[in-house]
Design an enzyme around this catalytic site. Structure first.
Site, PDB file in Angstrom:
ATOM      1  N   ASN A 185      92.471  50.444  88.381  1.00  0.00           N
ATOM      2  CA  ASN A 185      92.814  51.483  89.352  1.00  0.00           C
ATOM      3  C   ASN A 185      91.801  51.508  90.489  1.00  0.00           C
ATOM      4  O   ASN A 185      92.160  51.569  91.664  1.00  0.00           O
ATOM      5  CB  ASN A 185      92.865  52.839  88.641  1.00  0.00           C
ATOM      6  N   LYS A 186      90.515  51.466  90.129  1.00  0.00           N
ATOM      7  CA  LYS A 186      89.459  51.458  91.142  1.00  0.00           C
ATOM      8  C   LYS A 186      89.536  50.204  92.002  1.00  0.00           C
ATOM      9  O   LYS A 186      89.229  50.214  93.192  1.00  0.00           O
ATOM     10  CB  LYS A 186      88.090  51.543  90.448  1.00  0.00           C
ATOM     11  N   ASP A 187      90.003  49.136  91.381  1.00  0.00           N
ATOM     12  CA  ASP A 187      90.059  47.823  92.028  1.00  0.00           C
ATOM     13  C   ASP A 187      91.188  47.725  93.052  1.00  0.00           C
ATOM     14  O   ASP A 187      90.994  47.201  94.149  1.00  0.00           O
ATOM     15  CB  ASP A 187      90.267  46.772  90.928  1.00  0.00           C
TER      16      ASP A 187
END
Length: 902
Positions: A561-563
């Site tokens: 998700n952060k990526d």
């Protein structure tokens, strides 16, 4: 059909009741100003500037208020499910066993096939610590007491006096809560977190397991299925637990080998005392008299044999109940278990070597009872303890050992350097060279390590950890050991390194699984190739049989998700599950997934039945393992009835997916290519945001990430290595910090732009996509999840937090991007469902309506103290530390108000 009343009126009435109790308590302890805050709409109050009420009291009072709202909502949901079952049908509750049985009956599934599927279902919740959870066990217990009082109040047979007494108990409990304080004012250490997990495992889940089994049995019978087939504990789903606290050392230097050793022993001791307590209950209740009931010869024989083995203690135990042979047998089991607990006897027959031996004794007792017409007693008294032994064993929960691949690489480099190798920089070798070295070394019979040699901090730590595991297995067996999980698995060599370390510590011949953890979008993409190479490896093939031809694969929701943002993350997870499962089938191996989910939408959260229904077909092979983290633990399993519902939703969901996988579902009809387009466009838009120059600076100012990095929440550092980069930042504080600012971009950013592009550039595909929203469970779940986070956002608060960035041009640049996507997402999702969220999502809007104005009070306090804290240059000043503690309290209070933040 009877029309079911809306739950909103009941929730409103219950909210008013609990607020009345709260206000009465505050009145008794003379807190008139706090009463004004709780009773009145605070939108016109400048409470953050009002010195008449100390900020500590404002924070505490609102935190309790929010938690009371949540307790009321949970109780209302439970009561609504009950009324649904009573007024409609038992099978009308989503995620229930009754729903599963109805579906199966309609599909023509036989009872034997149903039972076979249920028995093969394995659910493994893994409890973890969480940087957003700071509640004390004492407060968790208060929650449980209060919830039970709310449930008791539902009894319509209570008299006016009894209702008055119930209310008085609630008021007194609220005072105890008020005077207790609810969070750790000092930074919790691993032992605090471990105590929290063990509390759930030993105090909560045993009762939940029993209630869950009762509901399964009742649902089966109520749905008209053969009651005689559901009495045997062997046909029930396998529910076991895991834990990471004391075993997860990824970026956590405080998880030492000694901590792991202590945790394994504490798990064992707790499990044994839990079973001892249940056996004592069984012995007290199994009062079958030999005077009135014929004594089976096999039982008399078994008693004599066991009493002889147990010596004087055995003889003494049977003398206490001379005319009650069934109780005598249980008493002998207790003597044998006490010997197991004391761990002092040298006679191998006088204690239980494993829980399997205890299971055999209980199974024998069941057979004796059933064969002699005492089946009712077996079902009522023996069944719960049999299930507890199967669930908790002598280990309580399996402790997973997780470490980062980079840490392992450093360990190998240190070993090579200490052994005099000139080319020892293993960390920087090419993959081909790494694999060749590892395979050659693994084929050799010579060890490359020596227990008497110190190789370096990383090498010594991992080797000592594995030696602790080996020692525990030697002494107690492998029941309590989970998997060896490799964070940031990037290649085959990351897994083979673990094989080498296991070989060095005599663990390669055990049943410990080596598990890749695929976290970033790139890792998810490369995962099938890595898994194929791993399954083809010689050692993997040699170990396959002892691992039941199953391979565990862990999927990380947070880092992907952060990526790449939430849409790309979810879509790449979906594709990875399909591809990884196909690799398993090709190699004759059942792949089961360990889902590293959190509480928030952006970290894989959501209702369990919807989560499981959204899985690709043929990817749930009867088993699911998933993390239950800190705040999620309290929300999903904090009270008995909600916990029972969620555990059943997990188990029945896995069983339904297992049956579904046997049908030929045509996924080709789903808009796969359109979803690929959306994923790509949303990812591009998300990356454009996070890669825009100045983004990290804006993020650091508009959120409280700097507070979280230094806060007293959780024992784990916010960053893996301490480097101040987005890559090094852990995904949990990344999500948490955005959500606390109500700029909840981790749950939706990129979708608005992607949907806009789809609608403008490919209008026909947009219509196709819209037509599939209700038909494709994955797509519907994704849109609902995303919309949930959009609703949780708050435009007014977003702008207030953004104003913490004094660079006007930078602030405007990022807020224009964020708010544009926010509006696009809202409006186009509304178009997809042909109805605004406010009509479809009444429950969520209703919950927020009772929270928003009071949340604004906390947000403004948060902004005030955040600014003051940042303006103090001296990091070690008393004033700065006091503000940090205050900020911690506000963070917890806001988190309680929003419910899903981390």
């Amino acid at each position: 059909m009877t029309k079911l009343k809306s739950p909103f009126q009941k929730i409103t009435d219950d909210r008013k009741f609990i607020i009345d109790c709260y206000v009465e308590m505050l009145s008794r302890i003379n807190e008139p100003k706090i009463i004004e805050l709780i009773k009145n709409d605070p939108k016109n109050l400048s409470i953050e500037e009002n010195d008449e009420i100390p900020s500590e009291k404002v924070i505490q009072s609102l935190s309790i208020y929010f938690q009371l709202m949540t307790l009321v909502e949970e109780n209302a949901a439970t009561q609504y499910r009950r009324k649904t079952e009573n007024q409609l049908n038992i099978d009308s509750t989503r995620g229930s066993w009754a729903e599963a049985f109805k579906i199966w009956k309609e599909q023509g599934i036989s009872e034997d096939e149903m039972l076979k599927t249920i028995a093969s279902t394995h659910v493994i919740p893994v409890l973890t610590a969480h940087p957003t959870e700071a509640k004390r066990v004492t407060v968790i217990e208060i929650h449980r007491e209060l919830y039970l009082l709310l449930v008791q109040k539902e009894n319509t047979a209570l008299s006016k006096i009894e209702l008055f007494e119930n209310k008085e108990k609630i008021i007194c409990l609220l005072e105890r809560w008020w005077r207790t304080g609810e969070i750790y004012l000092e930074k919790p250490d691993i032992t605090d977190e471990r105590s929290n997990v063990i509390y759930y495992l030993s105090k909560v889940f045993p009762a939940v397991l029993e209630k869950s089994d009762q509901q399964l049995k009742s649902s089966w019978i109520e749905m008209g299925l053969n009651p005689n087939k559901i009495k045997n504990p062997d046909v029930y789903p396998s529910i076991t637990f895991g834990s990471w606290v004391g075993g997860d050392r990824d970026g956590h230097p405080l998880v030492t080998p000694n901590i792991t050793q202590d945790t394994l022993l504490l798990h064992r001791q707790t499990a044994l005392f839990l079973l001892k307590s249940q056996l004592l209950t069984l012995a007290s209740r199994l009062s079958v008299s030999a005077i009135n009931n014929p004594i089976p010869f096999v039982l008399t024989n078994a008693i004599e044999k066991k009493a002889t083995i147990l010596g004087a203690a055995g003889q003494n135990s049977i003398k206490r109940n001379p005319y009650e042979p069934w109780r005598q047998y249980v008493s002998l089991i207790l003597v044998q278990l006490k010997n197991t607990v004391s761990d002092k006897t040298s006679d191998s027959q006088s204690y239980y070597k494993s829980s399997a031996a205890l299971q055999e004794d209980l199974k024998f007792l069941r057979e004796v009872l059933v064969d002699n017409g005492l089946k009712g007693l077996a079902d009522d008294l023996l069944f719960p303890i049999e299930r507890a032994v199967k669930c908790f064993g002598f280990h309580l929960a399996k402790l997973d050992i997780r470490q980062n691949s980079t840490f392992h690489d450093k360990a190998i480099s240190q070993i090579l350097k200490s052994n005099g190798e000139t080319d020892y920089d293993f960390e920087n070798w090419e993959e081909e060279k790494r694999v060749a070295f590892l395979n050659k070394t693994l084929q050799s019979h010579s060890l490359i390590t020596d227990v008497t040699v110190s190789y370096g901090p990383e090498a010594d730590n991992v080797l000592d950890c594995y030696r602790v595991v080996r020692q525990h297995i030697n002494q107690y067996g492998a029941e309590g050991i989970g998997s060896f999980i490799v964070s940031m698995t990037r290649s085959l060599s990351d897994l083979l390194v673990v094989y080498l370390l296991m070989r060095e510590t005599q663990l390669l011949n055990t049943k410990i699984r080596v598990v890749p953890l695929l976290e970033t979008i790139e890792d998810l993409h490369n995962g099938p190739e890595i898994l194929e190479a791993f399954l083809q490896n010689t050692i993997t093939k040699q170990r396959t049989a002892q691992l039941d031809n199953k391979q565990e694969v862990m999927l990380g929701y947070s880092d992907s998700n952060k990526d790449g943002g939430t849409i790309a993350s979810k879509w790449n997870l979906y594709k990875a599950e399909k591809a990884l499962s196909a690799v398993g089938r090709k190699n004759g191996i059942d792949i089961f997934f360990f889902h590293g989910t959190g509480g928030t939408i952006s970290r894989g959260g959501g209702k369990y039945h919807r989560f499981l229904e959204s899985m690709p077909t043929n990817t749930v092979n009867g088993t699911i393992k998933l993390t239950v983290q800190g705040e999620t633990m309290a929300q999903l399993f904090g009270n008995p009835l909600t916990a029972t519902y969620n555990l059943n939703a997990l188990a029945s969901g896995v069983a339904k997916q297992t049956i579904l996988s046997k049908e030929n579902t045509d996924e080709a009809s789903f808009p796969i290519e359109i979803m690929e387009f959306l994923s790509q466009k949303s990812c591009e838009h998300y990356k454009d945001l996070i890669e825009t120059p100045g983004f990290i600076d804006f993020y650091g100012k508009a959120t409280c990430i700097d507070v979280l990095e230094k806060s007293k929440i959780g024992s784990r550092p916010a960053r893996r290595t301490g480097t101040r980069t987005l890559n090094d930042l852990r995904a949990i504080p990344w999500v948490f910090s955005w959500n606390l600012s109500r700029i909840t971009i981790t749950g939706w950013y990129g979708l608005g732009e992607a949907l806009k592009k789809l609608k403008e550039e490919r209008p026909a595909d947009f219509i196709t996509f819209k037509n599939n929203v209700e038909n494709w469970t994955f797509l519907k779940f994704l849109m609902i999840q995303t919309e949930t986070n959009l609703i949780l956002s708050n435009k007014e608060m977003m702008n207030l937090y953004a104003n913490l960035d004094e660079n006007e041009a930078e602030r405007k640049l990022f807020m224009d991007k964020i708010l544009t996507d926010y509006h696009n997402g809202f409006s186009i999702i509304e178009e997809l469902f042909d109805e605004p969220a406010s009509k479809r999502r009444g429950g969520q809007y209703d919950n927020l309506e009772w929270r928003n104005e009071k949340l604004k009070v906390l947000h403004k306090l948060h902004l005030k103290y955040l600014t003051q804290w940042r303006n103090i240059a001296d990091e070690n000043s008393i004033e700065k530390n006091k503000l940090l503690t205050k900020l911690l309290s506000i963070v917890n209070s806001i988190s309680s108000g929003l419910k899903n933040t981390g």
